[in-house]
Design a protein around this motif. Structure first.
Motif, short mmCIF file in Angstrom:
data_model
loop_
_atom_site.label_atom_id
_atom_site.label_comp_id
_atom_site.label_asym_id
_atom_site.label_seq_id
_atom_site.Cartn_x
_atom_site.Cartn_y
_atom_site.Cartn_z
N GLY A 162 -11.13 -5.89 2.79
CA GLY A 162 -12.10 -4.85 3.14
C GLY A 162 -11.90 -3.60 2.32
N LYS A 163 -12.99 -2.86 2.15
CA LYS A 163 -12.97 -1.62 1.37
C LYS A 163 -13.96 -0.66 2.02
CE LYS A 163 -13.83 0.07 -3.36
NZ LYS A 163 -14.18 -0.33 -4.74
N ARG A 164 -13.47 0.52 2.43
CA ARG A 164 -14.35 1.42 3.18
C ARG A 164 -13.90 2.86 3.03
NH1 ARG A 164 -11.40 1.88 8.36
NH2 ARG A 164 -9.64 0.42 8.23
N GLU A 165 -14.78 3.77 3.41
CA GLU A 165 -14.47 5.19 3.48
C GLU A 165 -14.68 5.63 4.92
OE1 GLU A 165 -15.34 7.80 0.02
OE2 GLU A 165 -16.74 6.20 -0.52
N GLU A 166 -13.70 6.35 5.44
CA GLU A 166 -13.74 6.75 6.85
C GLU A 166 -12.98 8.04 7.04
OE1 GLU A 166 -11.59 4.78 10.60
OE2 GLU A 166 -13.18 3.51 9.81
N ASN A 167 -13.61 9.02 7.67
CA ASN A 167 -13.00 10.33 7.93
C ASN A 167 -12.41 10.94 6.66
OD1 ASN A 167 -13.56 10.09 10.72
ND2 ASN A 167 -11.67 8.92 11.03
N GLY A 168 -13.15 10.79 5.57
CA GLY A 168 -12.72 11.38 4.31
C GLY A 168 -11.65 10.59 3.58
N GLN A 169 -11.31 9.41 4.11
CA GLN A 169 -10.28 8.58 3.52
C GLN A 169 -10.91 7.40 2.79
OE1 GLN A 169 -7.37 9.91 3.23
NE2 GLN A 169 -6.03 8.99 4.77
N ALA A 170 -10.32 7.04 1.66
CA ALA A 170 -10.70 5.84 0.92
C ALA A 170 -9.69 4.75 1.29
CB ALA A 170 -10.69 6.10 -0.58
N LEU A 171 -10.14 3.77 2.09
CA LEU A 171 -9.23 2.82 2.72
C LEU A 171 -9.45 1.40 2.21
CD1 LEU A 171 -9.58 4.07 6.41
CD2 LEU A 171 -7.81 4.70 4.75
N ILE A 172 -8.35 0.69 2.12
CA ILE A 172 -8.35 -0.73 1.76
C ILE A 172 -7.72 -1.51 2.89
CG2 ILE A 172 -7.43 -2.46 0.17
CD1 ILE A 172 -9.60 -0.74 -1.08
N ASP A 173 -8.39 -2.56 3.35
CA ASP A 173 -7.83 -3.46 4.37
C ASP A 173 -7.32 -4.72 3.68
OD1 ASP A 173 -8.51 -1.83 6.66
OD2 ASP A 173 -10.59 -2.42 6.31
N VAL A 174 -6.12 -5.13 4.04
CA VAL A 174 -5.53 -6.31 3.41
C VAL A 174 -5.01 -7.28 4.47
CG1 VAL A 174 -4.83 -4.92 1.42
CG2 VAL A 174 -3.18 -5.38 3.23
N MET A 175 -4.89 -8.52 4.07
CA MET A 175 -4.21 -9.55 4.87
C MET A 175 -3.05 -10.08 4.05
SD MET A 175 -7.32 -11.72 6.67
CE MET A 175 -6.12 -12.70 7.58
N ALA A 176 -1.96 -10.38 4.72
CA ALA A 176 -0.79 -10.93 4.03
C ALA A 176 -0.15 -12.01 4.89
CB ALA A 176 0.22 -9.82 3.74
N GLN A 177 0.61 -12.88 4.25
CA GLN A 177 1.33 -13.90 5.00
C GLN A 177 2.61 -14.28 4.28
OE1 GLN A 177 -1.25 -17.33 5.42
NE2 GLN A 177 -0.83 -18.05 3.36
N PHE A 178 3.56 -14.78 5.08
CA PHE A 178 4.80 -15.34 4.56
C PHE A 178 4.73 -16.85 4.72
CE2 PHE A 178 8.03 -11.68 4.86
CZ PHE A 178 7.06 -10.69 4.99
N VAL A 179 5.06 -17.58 3.66
CA VAL A 179 5.10 -19.04 3.70
C VAL A 179 6.47 -19.49 3.21
CG1 VAL A 179 4.10 -21.18 2.84
CG2 VAL A 179 2.61 -19.23 3.33
#
Length: 427
Positions: free
Chosen positions: A361-378
């Motif tokens: 995900g990529k968004r702007e919210e409350n003046g912030q430039a935000l990136i949403d990520v998912m991660a996993q350990f295998v």
């Protein structure tokens, strides 16, 4: 004469250690405690952040990011000096003073879940500012939720979420740490033996070379800004290796500052005093010596006694490995604002974890430039052992990344708790 493994598992001492049960009374008492927040009186190994203990913590996690480890380098960053990796805050604490605990709360807490085994199964973090050298960290906490369920590993279990509000000496909220704990009966864990078929991992020279190749390509983003403008959904965060896990790794994590307070491994007279305080936490080993129950993280015989095939890591270790992975990708100017991780499987001695992630995900919210990520350990058996999501504030061209504002009610609560601490400290 030393006992055999089978002798140990059938001994009166070990049978006694597995007789404690989760009772309906315990569950009712736990539910009555929900929402009660109290100052933490525990003194962690580290109470005040320093350049040295920040570096030692980072190295204990296998993290050599110069933002955390090199004061000369850190002076040239936007932070003007060393800052701590965010999750280190969870293991820094100075006792906070507060009003006496009400008698009815003391009664509810006394011997609650006595002798019951506890696993850290995940956490949620919200970060509001960095911890810097010179910061003393205080906290107050309380349980938010309690759920009873049947665990595939340990039979009947209780799942509790504890909220820890971490505050610095200026009464500023640094982070909120929510810890997911699973409480299980040792006897049911022992009987189930769900993972008894798992064999210790072995490696050829070629296997080690393949892991080394992952280490070789790992890069710290560092001083090169990763701009929000240049990131796209679907981008990879790269690959990181952690392992193969050894007892040395656990020792290094403890040496870096993980104290496991208020239980804490201790030595000599201090261990004796600890045994008087929390006797059920000490179970004799094969030589007849009382030792901490948490030794399942380095003692394979005790780990097997409660149903695991071998010793395994602390869940908190992998959570800190996750932060290492995220910060390497974000760079010096990026800010990790939120993390939610779930520990799905054990990380046994000899296991190797491979961390991967992608932008979702990529968004702007409350003046912030935000990136949403998912991660996993295998791991090397192709099993997912950790799943996580995170939000990272990145600089946008022409605008710096910033921490989020502390919610007004939380800031007021923290200021009130610290004001009472300072008031009581005058006496």
């Amino acid at each position: 004469m030393a006992k055999s493994k089978s002798d140990i598992l059938e001994s009166e001492e070990w049978q006694k250690a597995t007789e404690y049960e989760i009772t309906d009374e315990d569950i009712e008492r736990q539910n009555q405690l929900l929402g009660f927040m109290s100052p933490s009186k525990h003194r962690e190994y580290n109470q005040t952040a320093t350049v040295d203990n920040i570096r030692n913590w980072s190295h204990g996690c296998g993290d050599d990011n110069p933002l955390f480890c090199d004061p000369d380098y850190a002076k040239g960053t936007r932070w003007g000096g060393v800052i701590a990796p965010g999750m280190m805050i969870g293991s820094v604490n100075s006792p906070m003073k507060g009003d006496p605990t009400p008698d009815h709360i003391k009664k509810l807490r006394k011997s609650l879940f006595r002798g019951i085994h506890v696993f850290v199964s995940g956490s949620k973090w919200d970060f509001y500012r960095p911890m810097r050298p010179g910061d003393t960290i205080y906290s107050y906490n309380g349980d938010e939720t309690c759920e009873v369920k049947s665990s595939e590993f340990g039979g009947r279990s209780v799942i509790c979420v504890r909220k820890d509000v971490k505050v610095n000496q200026n009464a500023e909220v640094v982070a909120v740490y929510r810890i997911l704990r699973i409480l299980t009966e040792r006897k049911t864990a022992k009987k189930k033996g769900k993972y008894s078929h798992i064999e210790p991992a072995t490696y050829t020279d070629e296997d080690i070379a393949a892991i080394d190749a992952v280490y070789e390509q790992e890069q710290v983003r560092g001083a090169v800004p990763r701009y929000w403008d240049d990131v796209e959904v679907g981008d990879s965060l790269g690959k990181m290796a952690k392992g193969p896990l050894t007892v040395t790794d656990v020792i290094c994590f403890h040496s870096g500052g993980y104290g496991f307070v208020p239980y804490a491994p201790t030595v000599g007279r201090l261990a004796y005093k600890n045994r008087q305080r929390i006797a059920p936490f000490y179970i004799k080993n094969e030589q007849g010596i009382p030792d901490v129950a948490q030794r399942l993280h380095w003692d394979p015989v005790w780990a097997q006694a409660i149903g695991n095939p071998m010793a395994y890591d602390y869940g908190v270790m992998r959570e800190n490995y996750l932060f290492h992975y995220l910060q390497d990708w974000a760079g010096d100017d990026g800010i990790i604002t939120h993390v939610h991780d779930e520990i799905r499987k054990f990380n046994y001695m000899g296991d190797t974890q491979f961390i991967t992630g992608e932008v979702v995900g990529k968004r702007e919210e409350n003046g912030q430039a935000l990136i949403d990520v998912m991660a996993q350990f295998v791991n090397q058996r192709d099993e997912v052992t950790v799943k996580a999501t995170a939000t990272i504030a990145l600089p946008k061209k022409g605008r710096m990344a910033m921490y989020p504002e502390v919610p007004a009610d939380l800031a007021e609560e923290a200021a009130r708790m610290m004001a009472r601490h300072w008031e009581l400290s005058k006496g």
